[in-house]
Structure formats: structure tokens, C-alpha cells
Design a protein around this motif. Structure first.
Motif, mmCIF file in Angstrom:
data_model
loop_
_atom_site.group_PDB
_atom_site.id
_atom_site.type_symbol
_atom_site.label_atom_id
_atom_site.label_comp_id
_atom_site.label_asym_id
_atom_site.label_seq_id
_atom_site.Cartn_x
_atom_site.Cartn_y
_atom_site.Cartn_z
ATOM 1 N N SER A 185 5.868 -3.667 3.542
ATOM 2 C CA SER A 185 5.005 -3.737 2.351
ATOM 3 C C SER A 185 3.940 -2.645 2.407
ATOM 4 C CB SER A 185 4.363 -5.113 2.225
ATOM 5 O OG SER A 185 3.447 -5.358 3.274
ATOM 6 N N ILE A 186 3.437 -2.344 3.617
ATOM 7 C CA ILE A 186 2.462 -1.258 3.774
ATOM 8 C C ILE A 186 3.104 0.082 3.452
ATOM 9 C CG2 ILE A 186 1.043 -0.007 5.451
ATOM 10 C CD1 ILE A 186 0.602 -2.689 6.893
ATOM 11 N N VAL A 187 4.320 0.287 3.949
ATOM 12 C CA VAL A 187 5.047 1.540 3.689
ATOM 13 C C VAL A 187 5.297 1.699 2.192
ATOM 14 C CG1 VAL A 187 7.235 2.770 4.026
ATOM 15 C CG2 VAL A 187 6.140 1.616 5.963
ATOM 16 N N SER A 188 5.733 0.615 1.556
ATOM 17 C CA SER A 188 6.008 0.655 0.115
ATOM 18 C C SER A 188 4.752 1.016 -0.669
ATOM 19 C CB SER A 188 6.544 -0.703 -0.344
ATOM 20 O OG SER A 188 6.769 -0.713 -1.730
ATOM 21 N N TYR A 189 3.621 0.421 -0.294
ATOM 22 C CA TYR A 189 2.369 0.736 -0.982
ATOM 23 C C TYR A 189 1.939 2.173 -0.706
ATOM 24 C CZ TYR A 189 -2.621 1.152 -1.793
ATOM 25 O OH TYR A 189 -3.834 1.619 -2.203
ATOM 26 N N ALA A 190 2.033 2.604 0.548
ATOM 27 C CA ALA A 190 1.626 3.966 0.920
ATOM 28 C C ALA A 190 2.405 4.998 0.115
ATOM 29 C CB ALA A 190 1.828 4.190 2.413
ATOM 30 N N ASN A 191 3.668 4.708 -0.147
ATOM 31 C CA ASN A 191 4.512 5.652 -0.886
ATOM 32 C C ASN A 191 4.135 5.776 -2.353
ATOM 33 O OD1 ASN A 191 6.065 6.424 1.331
ATOM 34 N ND2 ASN A 191 7.545 4.797 1.036
#
Length: 396
Positions: A185-191
Motif C-alpha cells: 500500500s505504501i509502494v502504491s501510494y508512493a507511485n
């Protein structure tokens, strides 16, 4: 003018008839209709003003009551309603909201405390969207303080508050399988950010502080990552783990090696052991694994390693060959294994080759005998059938 004249005539007639509506209508129906129309318009205006006043009062009351919300969803629903009401309810609502904007934000952030990071990302994005709408809908009132506050907060809630929440979260992680969905979820948001690496670089640096060679939880975490969902974290962790496994010096714990052997990664373990150059650790692995696990390939991966340790490889090979002395396929497998000839010596190597050749000759001879017997049996069967057929013809 005709409409006004009708109204004037209506009132003159009404005075004469002492406001007897029945007689007024009978003598001047058009004037009556005109009067009723005016009356209806006046009533509608009054109703509209009262209704607007009530809605404005309710919206102003909502500003105060929003802080009494017990859950984030309740708070968020009220905030969404308030953002939509703002452009409709006038300057008084805007001024009331402006006076309480800081308290409203503070209470909202408190309600976020109990959420996990996956939920916080969703909630912060919702608040940011509402605040962006607040900024847009308040501009008609020329209240720069209010518009500027919501415009800045809609961005800083993500760029500052949420970033801090994310950092606080992964700083306390141990990184095991259950953490994968949250990291994703962090990776998805960061992207979605203009510069994803502002989050991802520090996240991967934090992960890399843990030992890929000794931390089984981290090993399982890496294996649970998905190339599509985990993105940069997947590539970083996978690369780091492969570097450890392919290294000739890194010491990988027996806990991880055993897990790999039991979970479909035997070939990587064989390669690691056959190439390990650390003599002391190779000796330790030999003592733990060699001829103690029901895995022949694992044993031969130790034999393939050129690093000199205290071992009993020759006796192991001799026992294997003795127990399989009639199995040419197995003996060929042993002779073709790396470094076997160095371990057993050229003399034993030639003896085994001779044994294989003799067995193969015996197998060929047995095959020819079997073939001859099969041919004889077929010939006998054909002869018998021919004799029976001849006897049958003779009787006829």
C-alpha cells in the motif's frame, strides 16, 4: 401596467365590498387571480428565505457539531457535507468555519490514530480531497485566510503528515510476511507522487538494515513480495537476497537454508554450498547436513566444493557405490558428479568404469538371450498354429 391596474382595481373594489371575497370574485375574477398570484409569490419568497435561513443555521451548527463525532467515518461524512454546503450558505458560514478550522483539523487527525498505515493512506487522501474542495468552494467569499488554509492543508496533509506517518510505521516494522500488504500500500501510494523515491528510497534503506542471510522473517517477506504490487521494493529486496545467496563468502544461516530446502529452492542451496569459500562455515554446514539429510544432491554439492575441510567424502562415495553396485545408471551419475574423481582417485575410478562396462555387457548379453528366447517362443507358437491348421484341413 395592466397587471398593476388590475391589482389597484381589486383593492378599490375590495374596500367598497368590505372585503367580501365571494362578491369580489363575482365582480372581478381577473383582479382576484392577480391578487392571489402576488400573494403566492410573497409566500414563496418568505418560505425560501426561511428555508435558506434554517439551512444556513444548520450548516453553522454543523461546524460546531463536527468535532463531537466519535468515529472518523462520521467525521468524514460531516466534513463532506460541509464542503458541499459552503458555497451555498453565505459569508456567515465561511466566517464561522474560518474561526474553527484549526480545531476541526486537530480533532480529525486524532481520530486517525487507531488506523493501520493501509487505512491511513486511504483516509488521508479522503481528507485531502475534501480540503481541496473546501479551498475551491470558499473562494467566492474573498476570505484569503480560509481559502489559503484549505489549499495548503490539502497538500501538506499528504506531503508532510502522511509522509511522517509512513516513516513512523516502517521504522518499527520487523518486515515479515504479514507486513507485505502494508508495504504494498505504501509502494502504491508512493507511485502516485511526483517523486516516488522520496518515500521508496528510505523504505528500502530501512529494509536493507536487516540481515538477508540470517533473518528468516525477512527471507519470507522477500519471497512474499510481488513484482507488480511491490515494485521498487520487490526489485531491491530480490536483488539483495540473490547477492547473498550467490556470494562465495556470505554466511547464510542454517535456518534459512533448511527453509529453502523444504520450500522448493534446493538448487540454490546446492549452488551456494558448492561455491562457498569460507572454510570454517563450510565445515559447520558439513557437520549439520552432510549425509544427515535425505538429499543425495545436497551431499554431492559438498563434494563439488574445492575448499578443503575435514570430511569423509571417499568413504561416503564408496558406500554409495557398494550399495548400488549393480545399478549402472547410478554409478554413471556418481562418476559424472563434480570432483568425484579427485576424491576416489584414478584407480578406483577405472575400476568403477570397468564394472560399468561389464554390467553393460551382461545387460546386452541378457538382452540378446531374452530376444532369442522371444524369437524361439514366437517361432514355436507359429509352428504349433501351422500344425493345428494342417490337421484341420486333413480332416476336412
Amino acid at each position: 401596467m395592466t397587471f398593476l391596474n388590475n391589482i389597484k382595481d381589486f383593492f378599490n373594489l375590495a374596500k367598497e365590498l368590505k372585503f367580501d371575497l365571494v362578491q369580489i370574485y363575482a365582480q372581478d375574477p381577473n383582479g382576484t387571480y392577480a391578487f392571489l398570484s402576488v400573494l403566492l409569490v410573497i409566500v414563496l419568497i418568505i418560505v425560501f428565505l426561511i428555508r435558506k435561513s434554517i439551512k444556513t443555521s444548520l450548516a453553522i451548527k454543523l461546524v460546531s457539531n463536527i468535532q463531537n463525532s466519535s468515529t472518523f467515518d462520521e467525521y468524514n461524512n460531516k466534513l463532506e457535507k460541509l464542503s458541499k454546503e459552503l458555497p451555498k450558505r453565505g459569508l456567515k458560514l465561511a466566517d464561522t468555519l474560518n474561526s474553527q478550522k484549526e480545531e476541526i483539523l486537530a480533532k480529525e487527525l486524532i481520530l486517525l490514530n487507531d488506523f493501520d498505515i493501509k487505512e491511513k493512506i486511504v483516509k488521508y487522501k479522503q481528507i485531502s480531497e475534501h480540503y481541496a474542495l473546501m479551498a475551491k468552494n470558499s473562494k467566492k467569499y474573498k476570505n484569503e485566510e480560509l481559502s489559503s488554509f484549505y489549499e495548503k492543508k490539502s497538500k501538506s496533509l499528504l506531503d508532510d503528515n502522511l509522509d511522517l506517518e509512513i516513516k513512523k510505521y516502517y521504522k518499527k516494522l520487523t518486515f515479515d510476511e504479514k507486513d507485505v500488504e502494508y508495504v504494498n500500500s505504501i509502494v502504491s501510494y508512493a507511485n502516485t507522487r511526483t517523486n516516488p523515491n522520496e518515500i521508496l528510497d528510505e523504505l528500502t534503506n530501512t529494509i536493507n538494515r536487516y540481515s538477508y542471510a540470517f533473518n528468516l522473517d525477512l527471507f519470507k517477506f522477500v519471497k512474499a513480495l510481488d513484482k507488480k504490487q511491490s515494485g521498487a521494493v520487490y526489485f531491491n529486496c530480490t536483488q539483495k537476497l540473490e547477492e547473498v545467496i550467490q556470494s562465495k563468502e556470505n554466511l547464510i544461516s542454517t535456518v534459512i537454508l533448511s527453509y529453502m530446502l523444504e520450500n522448493g529452492e534446493k538448487e540454490k542451496v546446492y549452488s551456494y554450498i558448492s561455491n562457498l569459500e569460507n572454510k570454517i562455515y563450510l565445515q559447520s554446514l558439513y557437520n549439520n547436513y552432510f549425509s544427515k539429510v535425505d538429499d543425495q544432491e545436497l551431499d554431492f554439492s559438498f563434494i563439488a566444493n574445492e575448499t578443503k575441510i575435514d570430511s569423509d567424502y571417499k568413504n561416503y562415495i564408496d558406500t554409495k557405490l557398494t550399495n548400488n553396485w549393480s545399478d549402472t545408471e547410478f554409478m554413471n551419475y556418481v562418476l559424472e558428479a563434480p570432483r568425484v574423481i579427485e576424491v576416489i582417485g584414478h584407480s578406483d575410478y577405472r575400476s568403477i568404469l570397468e564394472r560399468i562396462e561389464n554390467l553393460q555387457k551382461e545387460e546386452e548379453r541378457d538382452a540378446r538371450v531374452t530376444e532369442a528366447l522371444d524369437t524361439a517362443n514366437k517361432a514355436y507358437k507359429l509352428a504349433t498354429e501351422a500344425k493345428e491348421l494342417a490337421e484341420l484341413n486333413y480332416r476336412d
